[in-house]
Write a protein that holds these residues in place. Structure first.
Motif, PDB file in Angstrom:
ATOM      1  N   ILE A 287      37.473  41.100  34.638  1.00 13.41           N
ATOM      2  CA  ILE A 287      37.341  42.125  33.599  1.00 13.41           C
ATOM      3  C   ILE A 287      36.785  43.376  34.249  1.00 13.41           C
ATOM      4  CG2 ILE A 287      36.013  42.766  31.535  1.00 13.41           C
ATOM      5  CD1 ILE A 287      36.270  39.758  30.729  1.00 13.41           C
ATOM      6  N   TYR A 288      37.280  44.513  33.827  1.00 14.18           N
ATOM      7  CA  TYR A 288      36.782  45.779  34.383  1.00 14.18           C
ATOM      8  C   TYR A 288      35.366  46.030  33.872  1.00 14.18           C
ATOM      9  CZ  TYR A 288      36.359  50.676  35.599  1.00 14.18           C
ATOM     10  OH  TYR A 288      35.918  51.868  36.121  1.00 14.18           O
ATOM     11  N   LEU A 289      34.416  46.104  34.824  1.00 17.44           N
ATOM     12  CA  LEU A 289      33.012  46.333  34.473  1.00 17.44           C
ATOM     13  C   LEU A 289      32.647  47.788  34.732  1.00 17.44           C
ATOM     14  CD1 LEU A 289      31.185  43.162  35.870  1.00 17.44           C
ATOM     15  CD2 LEU A 289      32.054  43.571  33.557  1.00 17.44           C
ATOM     16  N   LYS A 290      32.106  48.413  33.710  1.00 15.34           N
ATOM     17  CA  LYS A 290      31.760  49.830  33.826  1.00 15.34           C
ATOM     18  C   LYS A 290      30.579  50.054  34.764  1.00 15.34           C
ATOM     19  CE  LYS A 290      33.369  50.706  29.114  1.00 15.34           C
ATOM     20  NZ  LYS A 290      32.984  51.057  27.721  1.00 15.34           N
ATOM     21  N   ASN A 291      29.663  49.073  34.828  1.00 14.59           N
ATOM     22  CA  ASN A 291      28.452  49.294  35.630  1.00 14.59           C
ATOM     23  C   ASN A 291      28.724  49.279  37.136  1.00 14.59           C
ATOM     24  OD1 ASN A 291      28.912  46.472  35.616  1.00 14.59           O
ATOM     25  ND2 ASN A 291      26.762  46.086  36.126  1.00 14.59           N
ATOM     26  N   ASN A 292      29.822  48.604  37.575  1.00 20.00           N
ATOM     27  CA  ASN A 292      30.138  48.682  39.011  1.00 20.00           C
ATOM     28  C   ASN A 292      31.531  49.263  39.273  1.00 20.00           C
ATOM     29  OD1 ASN A 292      31.810  46.571  38.327  1.00 20.00           O
ATOM     30  ND2 ASN A 292      30.575  45.003  39.363  1.00 20.00           N
ATOM     31  N   ASN A 293      32.162  49.734  38.172  1.00 19.59           N
ATOM     32  CA  ASN A 293      33.404  50.489  38.284  1.00 19.59           C
ATOM     33  C   ASN A 293      34.525  49.718  38.991  1.00 19.59           C
ATOM     34  OD1 ASN A 293      34.853  52.844  37.709  1.00 19.59           O
ATOM     35  ND2 ASN A 293      34.514  53.673  39.762  1.00 19.59           N
ATOM     36  N   LYS A 294      34.654  48.420  38.692  1.00 17.40           N
ATOM     37  CA  LYS A 294      35.758  47.661  39.288  1.00 17.40           C
ATOM     38  C   LYS A 294      36.053  46.393  38.483  1.00 17.40           C
ATOM     39  CE  LYS A 294      32.983  45.107  42.695  1.00 17.40           C
ATOM     40  NZ  LYS A 294      32.821  44.775  44.124  1.00 17.40           N
ATOM     41  N   GLN A 295      37.232  45.855  38.727  1.00 22.29           N
ATOM     42  CA  GLN A 295      37.661  44.601  38.115  1.00 22.29           C
ATOM     43  C   GLN A 295      36.870  43.454  38.758  1.00 22.29           C
ATOM     44  OE1 GLN A 295      40.068  44.840  35.834  1.00 22.29           O
ATOM     45  NE2 GLN A 295      40.765  42.761  35.454  1.00 22.29           N
ATOM     46  N   THR A 296      36.253  42.610  37.932  1.00 20.44           N
ATOM     47  CA  THR A 296      35.338  41.592  38.452  1.00 20.44           C
ATOM     48  C   THR A 296      35.571  40.253  37.777  1.00 20.44           C
ATOM     49  OG1 THR A 296      33.648  43.304  38.785  1.00 20.44           O
ATOM     50  CG2 THR A 296      32.905  41.005  38.834  1.00 20.44           C
ATOM     51  N   GLY A 297      35.709  39.203  38.583  1.00 19.01           N
ATOM     52  CA  GLY A 297      35.745  37.845  38.060  1.00 19.01           C
ATOM     53  C   GLY A 297      34.317  37.387  37.799  1.00 19.01           C
ATOM     54  N   LEU A 298      34.001  37.021  36.557  1.00 19.68           N
ATOM     55  CA  LEU A 298      32.611  36.776  36.182  1.00 19.68           C
ATOM     56  C   LEU A 298      32.173  35.318  36.280  1.00 19.68           C
ATOM     57  CD1 LEU A 298      32.266  39.206  33.148  1.00 19.68           C
ATOM     58  CD2 LEU A 298      31.035  39.345  35.315  1.00 19.68           C
ATOM     59  N   ILE A 299      33.126  34.384  36.200  1.00 11.41           N
ATOM     60  CA  ILE A 299      32.755  32.964  36.286  1.00 11.41           C
ATOM     61  C   ILE A 299      33.702  32.236  37.235  1.00 11.41           C
ATOM     62  CG2 ILE A 299      31.809  32.923  33.937  1.00 11.41           C
ATOM     63  CD1 ILE A 299      34.355  31.323  33.096  1.00 11.41           C
ATOM     64  N   THR A 300      33.290  31.050  37.643  1.00  8.07           N
ATOM     65  CA  THR A 300      34.130  30.220  38.507  1.00  8.07           C
ATOM     66  C   THR A 300      35.246  29.575  37.688  1.00  8.07           C
ATOM     67  OG1 THR A 300      32.548  28.424  38.185  1.00  8.07           O
ATOM     68  CG2 THR A 300      32.325  29.739  40.204  1.00  8.07           C
ATOM     69  N   TYR A 301      36.122  28.856  38.384  1.00  7.80           N
ATOM     70  CA  TYR A 301      37.305  28.265  37.764  1.00  7.80           C
ATOM     71  C   TYR A 301      36.896  27.395  36.572  1.00  7.80           C
ATOM     72  CZ  TYR A 301      41.891  26.039  37.487  1.00  7.80           C
ATOM     73  OH  TYR A 301      43.118  25.589  37.069  1.00  7.80           O
ATOM     74  N   PRO A 302      37.462  27.659  35.378  1.00  7.48           N
ATOM     75  CA  PRO A 302      36.936  27.015  34.163  1.00  7.48           C
ATOM     76  C   PRO A 302      37.525  25.647  33.823  1.00  7.48           C
ATOM     77  CG  PRO A 302      38.536  28.699  33.572  1.00  7.48           C
ATOM     78  CD  PRO A 302      38.419  28.737  35.066  1.00  7.48           C
ATOM     79  N   ARG A 303      38.345  25.072  34.713  1.00  8.99           N
ATOM     80  CA  ARG A 303      38.857  23.720  34.454  1.00  8.99           C
ATOM     81  C   ARG A 303      38.345  22.794  35.555  1.00  8.99           C
ATOM     82  NH1 ARG A 303      42.755  27.079  32.694  1.00  8.99           N
ATOM     83  NH2 ARG A 303      44.041  27.151  34.563  1.00  8.99           N
ATOM     84  N   THR A 304      37.279  22.088  35.224  1.00  8.87           N
ATOM     85  CA  THR A 304      36.613  21.264  36.231  1.00  8.87           C
ATOM     86  C   THR A 304      35.866  20.119  35.563  1.00  8.87           C
ATOM     87  OG1 THR A 304      34.947  21.272  37.997  1.00  8.87           O
ATOM     88  CG2 THR A 304      34.586  22.793  36.179  1.00  8.87           C
ATOM     89  N   ASP A 305      35.737  19.024  36.282  1.00  7.90           N
ATOM     90  CA  ASP A 305      34.889  17.934  35.793  1.00  7.90           C
ATOM     91  C   ASP A 305      33.748  17.660  36.768  1.00  7.90           C
ATOM     92  OD1 ASP A 305      36.475  16.856  37.754  1.00  7.90           O
ATOM     93  OD2 ASP A 305      37.444  15.363  36.485  1.00  7.90           O
ATOM     94  N   SER A 306      33.406  18.672  37.567  1.00  4.60           N
ATOM     95  CA  SER A 306      32.329  18.545  38.551  1.00  4.60           C
ATOM     96  C   SER A 306      31.074  19.274  38.067  1.00  4.60           C
ATOM     97  CB  SER A 306      32.776  19.138  39.892  1.00  4.60           C
ATOM     98  OG  SER A 306      31.694  19.196  40.797  1.00  4.60           O
ATOM     99  N   CYS A 307      29.908  18.714  38.420  1.00  2.00           N
ATOM    100  CA  CYS A 307      28.616  19.369  38.136  1.00  2.00           C
ATOM    101  C   CYS A 307      28.055  20.070  39.375  1.00  2.00           C
ATOM    102  CB  CYS A 307      27.600  18.332  37.651  1.00  2.00           C
ATOM    103  SG  CYS A 307      27.937  17.689  36.018  1.00  2.00           S
TER     104      CYS A 307
END
Length: 574
Positions: A287-307
């Motif tokens: 998502i484009y973040l205004k505070n760092n002026n760039k497209q940023t992936g905010l979370i890791t891969y959301p399909r996982t069964d690992s802790c």
């Protein structure tokens, strides 16, 4: 001139990754699968039933893109093609589809694996390209063929016998779970139980005294009349005969797996599975973040069964916790990090966590829509809590006697906040913990209650599933996988097999058709449509992923066992 061509699945991810790459790279997105199992042959299974070879056809809607890529490769001839589809079984299958459709030779392509879209992660993947994992491809093929065999063979039978729309390997087991739960609820309601309790109020807080036997077991009555008879013998004064204190620990929940995220988002934010899945994918892809002026992936891969959590990330979190609250608030050996990973956990998958711990939720608020912000805040706080020390409480149990009948009253008071410090207003009421004791300084020797009541005992009553609790149950049983949790309930609702009890709770209730479909499947295919067998099939698919079994052996064995019995049922009159 372009040296490297990267294939991804998502256009948003394409936009994010391009910010890390130079002019030597071109990036294309497949937008999901390019091919599907062909609808031809026996029962349109798309499988040669002598050699069990699956046949695939290109998806018509992808023909334009495929033609563009083919023309591009003829004109540009990149040095290397990098297949960067999602890091799971399905992603490996899509990578294989690219190879097949574009007729790529082994020396023309490599596989890229990354679990977060950050510059460091992409650079590491580019420096360590891999070969295509043939075992994962076989497992994906096996899953598709297995689902086709079960679905395309059982669904026509259901249409003929019951005018129902479909059956499926996991779909029908999920229906069974919902029907079984509804039957259990009805059985529970047939044999009602009643308890006697006293209500004591102090400073606006209510405490409950419940009748117990001499061994401390809750006393229940089969009829309201019997309970009322005992109640009539009780005075309003309860005499204290014992006080027992116990130290307790409340551990934070482990980092988010897909199922736990779906459950907590439903519980805390009232998000549906579809909504959470969509939002999490957006946060992952960037998502484009205004505070760092760039497209940023905010979370890791959301399909996982690992802790599992990345060590470098964990160290950053510990430094933050120590700075904010002190070392005593760190849990340096979390239970979830010590557990042996199960068979289902793939490769280097991590739990769902923020990609940058330094990216505080409040700093993203003006760049995210409210739902995205809420989910990111939930993931951020939950991950932080998972590495914090347990909350500690003191549970005091007071035992009273009233005309020969025993009653107990409990109070659980916080003695050390631990991870509760993050959000006490949420944790204290949800764990039923009091911040300070109201009873400690109260004279309880002769306790006069506000009222004594007979109440129907409902705490053991089975609860209907909602989306969140259903996913938790599927994970517990080993049924389904993170990439498929989004589909089951939606299919059952669309087929008219289940409905919601109301628009607020959205608990699943089987319809009359749902009961009939489940009854027919259990009468004729109980050995196939059950929790244990379905979990065993999932385990076998995982073994194929790990190279411990083969597509051919698995599918051939299944079909040879399934086909004769299915044929026998098919030939029975309607």
């Amino acid at each position: 001139m372009v040296k490297y061509l990267i294939f991804l699945e998502s256009f948003t991810k394409q936009k994010t990754i391009k910010t890390f790459l130079g002019n030597d790279y071109e990036v294309f997105a497949t937008s999901g699968h390019l091919m599907e199992l062909a609808k031809k042959g026996y029962y349109n299974l798309g499988v040669d039933l002598t050699k069990f070879t699956p046949y695939y056809d290109p998806l018509p809607e992808k023909n334009k893109n495929i033609k563009f890529w083919q023309d591009y490769l003829k004109k540009n001839k990149p040095t290397l093609i990098l297949l960067a589809t999602d890091p799971d079984r399905e992603g490996e299958g899509i990578a294989q589809e690219i190879v097949k459709i574009l007729q790529l030779q082994p020396h023309h392509y490599k596989r890229l694996l990354f679990y977060e879209i950050t510059q460091q992660s992409i650079k590491q993947a580019l420096n360590n390209p891999l070969s295509l994992n043939k075992s994962l491809v076989e497992a994906q093929n096996a899953r598709q063929v297995l689902d086709r065999m079960i679905g395309f063979c059982l669904s026509p039978l259901l249409r003929k016998k019951l005018q129902a729309l479909s059956a499926g390997r996991v779909q029908s087991v999920v229906l069974k779970l919902i029907v079984d739960r509804e039957i259990a609820i009805r059985e529970f309601e047939k044999k009602k139980e009643y308890i006697i309790q006293g209500i004591y109020e102090i400073q606006g807080e209510k405490y409950t005294l419940r009748q117990k036997d001499e061994k401390g077991k809750l006393v229940t009555y089969p009829s309201k009349e019997e309970a009322e008879k005992v109640k009539s013998q009780l005075d309003s004064i309860f005499s204290l005969i014992n006080e027992e204190k116990e130290k307790r620990y409340i551990f934070p929940k482990p980092p988010f797996t897909t199922s736990l995220l779906l459950y907590e988002a439903k519980s805390q934010l009232s998000f549906s599975i579809a909504q959470t899945t969509k939002l999490a994918q957006q946060l992952y892809e960037g998502i484009y973040l205004k505070n760092n002026n760039k497209q940023t992936g905010l979370i890791t891969y959301p399909r996982t069964d690992s802790c599992r959590l990345n060590k470098q990330f964990v160290e950053q979190v510990y430094q933050y916790i120590q700075k904010q609250w002190g070392k005593i608030y760190c849990q340096f050996s979390p239970q979830h990090q010590e557990k042996k990973e199960s068979l289902t956990i793939q490769d280097a998958h991590e739990a769902i966590r923020p990609t940058y711990f330094s990216q505080r939720p409040e700093e993203t608020k003006d760049s995210l829509v409210p739902e995205q912000f809420s989910l990111y805040g939930l993931i951020y706080q939950h991950t932080l809590a998972s590495l914090m020390s347990s909350a500690q409480t003191q549970k005091t149990t007071y035992t009273f006697v009233n005309n020969g009948y025993y009653f107990t009253m409990n109070e659980n008071v916080l003695t050390f906040a631990g991870f509760f410090v993050l959000n006490p207003d949420y944790y204290l009421p949800n764990y039923k913990i009091k911040k300070t004791s109201l009873l400690e300084k109260t004279d309880l020797k002769s306790l006069e209650v506000n009222k004594i009541e007979v109440k129907e005992y409902l705490e053991n009553k089975p609860q209907r599933y909602n989306e969140g609790s259903l996913v938790q149950e599927l994970e517990r049983l080993g049924i389904g996988r993170p990439s498929t949790y989004n589909t089951f309930s939606r299919i059952l609702l669309n087929r008219g097999y289940v409905e919601y009890n109301n628009d607020r709770q959205k608990h699943f209730v089987p319809t009359e058709l749902g009961f009939k479909v489940n009854e027919w499947l259990q009468k004729n295919f109980a050995s196939l449509i059950n929790e244990k067998y379905t979990a065993n099939l999932e385990a076998e698919l995982d073994k194929i992923s790990q190279g411990k079994n083969s597509y051919l052996e698995f599918i051939q064995k299944f079909w040879n066992n399934f086909f004769p019995y299915w044929q026998e049922i098919s030939n029975k009159p309607v």
